[in-house]
Design a protein around this motif. Structure first.
Motif, PDB file in Angstrom:
ATOM      1  N   UNK A  16     118.950 -20.026  43.406  1.00  0.00           N
ATOM      2  CA  UNK A  16     119.642 -18.634  44.326  1.00  0.00           C
ATOM      3  C   UNK A  16     119.363 -19.630  45.823  1.00  0.00           C
ATOM      4  N   UNK A  17     119.917 -18.200  46.585  1.00  0.00           N
ATOM      5  CA  UNK A  17     120.053 -18.637  48.261  1.00  0.00           C
ATOM      6  C   UNK A  17     118.622 -18.881  48.203  1.00  0.00           C
ATOM      7  N   UNK A  18     118.626 -19.651  49.220  1.00  0.00           N
ATOM      8  CA  UNK A  18     116.993 -19.775  50.175  1.00  0.00           C
ATOM      9  C   UNK A  18     117.439 -20.723  51.781  1.00  0.00           C
ATOM     10  N   UNK A  19     117.161 -20.355  52.853  1.00  0.00           N
ATOM     11  CA  UNK A  19     117.554 -20.360  54.029  1.00  0.00           C
ATOM     12  C   UNK A  19     116.253 -20.309  54.841  1.00  0.00           C
ATOM     13  N   UNK A  20     116.056 -20.951  56.001  1.00  0.00           N
ATOM     14  CA  UNK A  20     114.356 -20.537  56.286  1.00  0.00           C
ATOM     15  C   UNK A  20     116.173 -20.219  57.899  1.00  0.00           C
ATOM     16  N   UNK A  21     115.223 -19.089  58.834  1.00  0.00           N
ATOM     17  CA  UNK A  21     116.147 -18.176  59.723  1.00  0.00           C
ATOM     18  C   UNK A  21     115.404 -19.751  60.955  1.00  0.00           C
ATOM     19  N   UNK A  22     114.893 -20.627  60.570  1.00  0.00           N
ATOM     20  CA  UNK A  22     114.641 -21.573  61.857  1.00  0.00           C
ATOM     21  C   UNK A  22     116.409 -23.119  61.367  1.00  0.00           C
ATOM     22  N   UNK A  23     117.005 -22.650  60.724  1.00  0.00           N
ATOM     23  CA  UNK A  23     117.357 -23.850  60.200  1.00  0.00           C
ATOM     24  C   UNK A  23     119.216 -22.801  60.790  1.00  0.00           C
ATOM     25  N   UNK A  24     119.642 -20.664  59.831  1.00  0.00           N
ATOM     26  CA  UNK A  24     120.453 -19.886  60.229  1.00  0.00           C
ATOM     27  C   UNK A  24     120.528 -20.301  61.632  1.00  0.00           C
ATOM     28  N   UNK A  25     119.859 -20.410  62.313  1.00  0.00           N
ATOM     29  CA  UNK A  25     120.321 -20.940  63.595  1.00  0.00           C
ATOM     30  C   UNK A  25     120.937 -21.389  64.705  1.00  0.00           C
TER      31      UNK A  25
END
Ligand SMILES: *Cc1c(COP(=O)(O)O)cnc(C)c1O
Ligand code: SF4
Length: 344
Positions: free
Chosen positions: A59-68
């Motif tokens: 499944x989707x998994x992404x930290x917000x530090x990368x999202x930014x």
């Protein structure tokens, strides 16, 4: 003075990552829900529905530090494409299989992969801070390999008996998703194996959650008798923000050599300009480009593949353009070969 014309140039917008007390909180707060992802990035909800289906099993998994670092509203952002499950993952392509590089045969008890002379790759954990959609380990039998009562014990015993092994590569998953305490215990045990000389850490973690580069981590890598080398997985210039820049700086300042590896990905980094600016920035940061991987043909990743000839042409063009040390080797993993096969 001429009056500036009132042309509306839309400014790129980005999310601000939360301020986390430590890297573990950043990892725990990762986005897992495609609906939330699309809401945050102002993307059509139809993408979330596809992601829900396509991400089944990985499944989707992404930290917000990368999202930014992903541009808000841009469905073709090169970082978004690396983490958002898309329709292509559901496509069935006979040349793309669950174990594309024949690793299943090289797994030692305890989850180590011994394919190449002189060095052994230890699968330390199945955990990563992100789920890269093109990951060739997505179908790896981590459960069997890793969840053993004496999981490392077996691998360490085997390595200790094999004097020809001079280097242990910590891989995964991402070895830096383990805590400093757990890592320190492992490094201590490797340290004690006299024929080992080097410790390599294959990681993407400093790119995802730069806070992962703690002082303890730097210290434990430097304090070991083994020469520590970090190999960072980076695919695009936009992945390097100021926090990543500074995390890299801490490692290099401590005297730890950093090499970079990336995967050649369709629609993400398969243009000369894109690669040239990435490699030039990396050497500015004192990171040496090492490998550019041709995609391993893992089931669900066919839509990321760039033809080999195109990869080779890109490398030739980079050679003409950048200093020799700024150009990585284009490699492909070939089942049964004595090393990674260098294409260019
Ligand atoms: C890539 C890889 C290595 C390391 O290869 P180098 O060419 O030394 O970087 C070692 N073991 C396995 C199983 C690998 O896939
Ligand atoms: S960080 Fe590496 S191991 Fe983890 S999902 Fe991405 S490519 Fe795979």
């Amino acid at each position: 003075m001429p009056v500036p014309t009132c042309r509306t140039v839309p400014l790129d917008r980005y999310l601000t990552p939360p301020d986390y007390p430590d890297w573990q909180s950043a990892a725990a707060d990762a986005v897992r829900d495609p609906v939330e992802l699309c809401r945050l990035l102002e993307l059509p909800t139809s993408l979330a529905a596809v992601a829900q289906r396509a991400g089944d099993g990985f499944p989707l998994l992404v930290p917000r530090t990368y999202l930014s670092r992903i541009r808000v509203g841009d469905a073709n952002d090169p970082l978004l494409l690396q983490i958002l499950p898309r329709e292509g993952e559901l496509a069935i392509s006979p040349r793309f299989t669950r174990d594309p590089i024949g690793e299943a045969d090289s797994i030692l008890p305890g989850g180590a992969l011994w394919k190449y002379q002189n060095r052994v790759l230890m699968v330390t954990t199945g955990v990563c801070a992100v789920h890269c959609r093109f990951c060739f380990r997505r179908h790896f039998p981590y459960e069997e390999a890793v969840r053993e009562a004496r999981r490392w014990q077996n691998a360490l015993e085997r390595i200790a008996r094999e004097a020809s092994i001079h280097e242990v590569i910590l891989s995964g998953g991402d070895p830096l998703s383990m805590s400093d305490q757990v890592l320190a215990r492992l490094v201590e045990r490797l340290d004690a194996i006299r024929h080992l000389r080097r410790l390599r850490v294959h990681t993407r973690q400093p790119v995802l959650i730069p806070q992962r580069v703690t002082r303890e981590l730097v210290h434990l890598l430097r304090a070991s008798r083994l020469t520590a080398i970090v190999v960072l997985h980076i695919n695009h210039l936009a992945e390097i923000d100021r926090a990543v820049d500074s995390a890299i700086g801490q490692l290099v300042d401590a005297g730890i050599p950093i090499l970079q590896q990336g995967v050649l990905l369709r629609g993400i980094n398969d243009r000369l300009e894109t690669l040239a600016e990435l490699y030039e920035r990396l050497v500015d940061l004192r990171v040496m480009p090492y490998y550019l991987h041709q995609l391993d043909r893992v089931a669900g990743a066919a839509h990321f593949e760039v033809p080999e000839e195109e990869g080779m042409r890109l490398i030739e063009q980079l050679r003409a353009r950048l200093p020799g040390y700024a150009v990585p080797r284009l490699v492909r993993e070939v089942a049964g070969a004595p090393n990674k096969v260098v294409l260019a």
